[in-house]
Motif scaffolding. Structure first.
Motif, PDB file in Angstrom:
ATOM      1  N   GLY A  42       0.807  -1.223   0.000  1.00  0.00           N
ATOM      2  CA  GLY A  42       0.000   0.000   0.000  1.00  0.00           C
ATOM      3  C   GLY A  42       0.830   1.257   0.000  1.00  0.00           C
ATOM      4  N   MET A  43       1.975   1.233   0.693  1.00  0.00           N
ATOM      5  CA  MET A  43       2.871   2.392   0.714  1.00  0.00           C
ATOM      6  C   MET A  43       3.409   2.684  -0.681  1.00  0.00           C
ATOM      7  SD  MET A  43       3.576   3.996   3.625  1.00  0.00           S
ATOM      8  CE  MET A  43       3.493   3.800   5.408  1.00  0.00           C
ATOM      9  N   ALA A  46       0.744   4.520  -2.570  1.00  0.00           N
ATOM     10  CA  ALA A  46       0.655   5.904  -2.082  1.00  0.00           C
ATOM     11  C   ALA A  46       1.834   6.735  -2.576  1.00  0.00           C
ATOM     12  CB  ALA A  46       0.593   5.917  -0.560  1.00  0.00           C
ATOM     13  N   VAL A  49       1.209   7.638  -6.314  1.00  0.00           N
ATOM     14  CA  VAL A  49       0.152   8.646  -6.491  1.00  0.00           C
ATOM     15  C   VAL A  49       0.626  10.011  -6.016  1.00  0.00           C
ATOM     16  CG1 VAL A  49      -2.166   9.318  -5.776  1.00  0.00           C
ATOM     17  CG2 VAL A  49      -1.685   6.936  -6.335  1.00  0.00           C
ATOM     18  N   THR A  50       1.288  10.044  -4.873  1.00  0.00           N
ATOM     19  CA  THR A  50       1.782  11.327  -4.340  1.00  0.00           C
ATOM     20  C   THR A  50       2.829  11.937  -5.260  1.00  0.00           C
ATOM     21  OG1 THR A  50       1.404  10.489  -2.104  1.00  0.00           O
ATOM     22  CG2 THR A  50       2.760  12.448  -2.317  1.00  0.00           C
ATOM     23  N   GLY A  60       6.206  11.992  -1.274  1.00  0.00           N
ATOM     24  CA  GLY A  60       6.220  10.844  -2.167  1.00  0.00           C
ATOM     25  C   GLY A  60       7.514  10.064  -2.084  1.00  0.00           C
ATOM     26  N   LEU A  63       7.561   8.075   1.284  1.00  0.00           N
ATOM     27  CA  LEU A  63       6.708   6.890   1.193  1.00  0.00           C
ATOM     28  C   LEU A  63       7.359   5.812   0.329  1.00  0.00           C
ATOM     29  CD1 LEU A  63       3.207   8.585   0.748  1.00  0.00           C
ATOM     30  CD2 LEU A  63       4.111   7.487   2.799  1.00  0.00           C
ATOM     31  N   SER A  67       8.232   2.038   1.603  1.00  0.00           N
ATOM     32  CA  SER A  67       7.639   0.865   0.947  1.00  0.00           C
ATOM     33  C   SER A  67       8.719  -0.100   0.455  1.00  0.00           C
ATOM     34  CB  SER A  67       6.749   1.310  -0.217  1.00  0.00           C
ATOM     35  OG  SER A  67       7.512   1.955  -1.219  1.00  0.00           O
TER      36      SER A  67
END
Length: 255
Positions: A42-43, A46, A49-50, A60, A63, A67
């Motif tokens: 999930g990270m 994210a 997208v960020t 971004g 994250l 991840s």
């Protein structure tokens, strides 16, 4: 038949003794670890997208690194998304830094030229300054006098402040000279106007005559008021203006 004498009795197993442990299998031993996760991290999603939106700065990238660490420890998919998020965030940060350094600098650099070769006005906002602080090279807008040529016979108009604007755009006047009066007693308004007019003519008329648009140029000036004279103000400010009342200059004087 004869039998050999019996030998010593062999002891049997002791029923009370514990059974020996089963033999360990030969060969390498294999350990078991935590179960691996095959889902997309999930990270990582994210981070991608960020980084794609570019509205959260370094978030971004943070994250993305988190991840990657999670995927290395727990397994799972999304390594490519995490790396893409880091790269996109880095590009946004670099682009924003370049824009911050370049765009403000364009206001202080020489302006671009339009289709006809004339300079375009700078985007610098007008700056309100005290009238007695004007210096050579300043271009100003004065809503009171509107840059009209000075008339020695007209009553004086007190001006407390003017707006400093770029010389490459419309302006009421350009400061070409500043000089100080030497009188110990403040002259009358009529005498003050005469001294200012004469002094400015001596200092800037030759320069006006050398400008390609000399026929359309005039002179104007500012001199101390009674209040500023008491505060030690002795400066006379000489300006080039458009000879036609109500019209503005659009470029610096070239004389």
């Amino acid at each position: 038949m004869s039998y050999p004498p019996p030998g010593p009795a062999q002891p049997g197993p002791d029923p009370a003794a514990p059974y020996p442990p089963p033999p360990m299998p030969s060969g390498p031993a294999y350990g078991s670890g935590p179960p691996r996760d095959d889902k997309t991290n999930g990270m990582a999603i994210a981070a991608f997208v960020t980084g794609l939106l570019g509205c959260c700065g370094i978030v971004g990238a943070v994250l993305g690194f988190v991840s990657l660490r999670q995927i290395a420890d727990r397994g799972g998919k999304g390594r490519g998304l995490a790396i893409a998020g880091i790269v996109l965030s880095a590009l946004w940060i670099v682009g924003g830094t370049i824009g911050y350094l370049v765009i403000p600098g364009s206001d202080s650099s020489s302006s671009a030229t339009g289709p006809d070769g004339t300079p375009k006005p700078k985007t610098t906002r007008p700056e309100k300054i005290d009238a007695y602080t004007m210096k050579v090279g300043d271009c100003i807008n004065d809503p009171v006098s509107s840059g009209a040529p000075a008339d020695e016979s007209a009553p004086p108009v007190e001006v407390e402040s003017v707006k400093k604007v770029p010389c490459t755009g419309p302006h009421d006047g350009e400061v070409l000279a500043v000089f100080k009066l030497t009188q110990t007693v403040m002259p009358t308004d009529q005498e003050m106007s005469r001294l200012a007019s004469t002094g400015c003519k001596l200092r800037i008329q030759r320069r006006l005559d050398r400008d390609p648009a000399a026929a359309h140029l005039g002179r104007s000036f500012y001199y101390p008021t009674a209040d500023s004279w008491r505060d030690g103000d002795r400066a006379v400010t000489c300006l080039a203006v458009n000879a036609a009342e109500g019209k503005k200059l659009t470029r610096p004087i070239r004389g």
